[in-house]
Design a protein around this motif. Structure first.
Motif, PDB file in Angstrom:
ATOM      1  N   VAL A  56      -5.818   2.883  -8.942  1.00 36.89           N
ATOM      2  CA  VAL A  56      -5.103   4.149  -8.841  1.00 36.89           C
ATOM      3  C   VAL A  56      -3.646   3.856  -9.190  1.00 36.89           C
ATOM      4  N   ALA A  57      -3.042   4.682 -10.027  1.00 40.65           N
ATOM      5  CA  ALA A  57      -1.656   4.452 -10.444  1.00 40.65           C
ATOM      6  C   ALA A  57      -0.679   4.599  -9.278  1.00 40.65           C
ATOM      7  N   GLY A  58      -0.984   5.487  -8.348  1.00 44.52           N
ATOM      8  CA  GLY A  58      -0.113   5.700  -7.189  1.00 44.52           C
ATOM      9  C   GLY A  58      -0.599   4.892  -6.000  1.00 44.52           C
ATOM     10  N   GLU A  59      -0.229   5.363  -4.825  1.00 41.13           N
ATOM     11  CA  GLU A  59      -0.643   4.694  -3.593  1.00 41.13           C
ATOM     12  C   GLU A  59      -2.098   5.042  -3.254  1.00 41.13           C
ATOM     13  N   VAL A  60      -2.894   4.031  -2.968  1.00 46.01           N
ATOM     14  CA  VAL A  60      -4.304   4.238  -2.662  1.00 46.01           C
ATOM     15  C   VAL A  60      -4.472   5.044  -1.374  1.00 46.01           C
ATOM     16  N   TRP A  61      -3.664   4.754  -0.365  1.00 49.69           N
ATOM     17  CA  TRP A  61      -3.772   5.483   0.903  1.00 49.69           C
ATOM     18  C   TRP A  61      -3.461   6.970   0.706  1.00 49.69           C
ATOM     19  N   GLU A  62      -2.517   7.266  -0.186  1.00 51.21           N
ATOM     20  CA  GLU A  62      -2.160   8.665  -0.453  1.00 51.21           C
ATOM     21  C   GLU A  62      -3.308   9.367  -1.173  1.00 51.21           C
TER      22      GLU A  62
END
Length: 121
Positions: free
Chosen positions: A61-67
């Motif tokens: 995922v390009a962003g945060e996985v938790w998000e």
């Protein structure tokens, strides 16, 4: 723009239209509005499975996985919560409240696409 996003946009848009129509013609929660919530929930489950398989396959995922997963889990809870609320408040306005699920989930899926791919569509 991914196919999953386009499918989500269509499902959410149809749900909103159905719920708005039922707000105008029914004085209680309509079955069609409830079915449209179920369609959104099924779409979100398919999106979550697709995302899980993609990540297990090694894609990141390009962003945060938790998000990313937080958005998915929150989106999955919306149709269920609003369905429960609609069963408690059996008025015309339950249909209108159900319509907001389609609008909110559309925005959340748009944001999921941004987090997933790293840019806006």
């Amino acid at each position: 723009m991914t196919v999953m996003f386009l499918i989500g946009a269509i499902v959410c848009g149809l749900s909103v239209l159905v719920c708005w129509t039922m707000t105008a013609v029914r004085d209680h929660p309509a079955d069609s509005s409830i079915i449209s919530l179920a369609a959104i929930e099924l779409y979100l489950l398919a999106y979550a499975v697709y995302a899980g398989i993609r990540q297990l396959g090694g894609a990141s995922v390009a962003g945060e996985v938790w998000e990313f997963w937080g958005y998915i889990l929150t989106a999955l809870l919306l149709p269920v919560g609003v369905f429960i609320w609609a069963m408690i408040d059996k008025t015309r306005w339950s249909n209108l409240v159900m319509s907001f699920v389609g609008l909110v989930v559309f925005v959340m899926v748009y944001r999921l696409e941004e987090i997933w791919w790293g840019s806006a569509l």
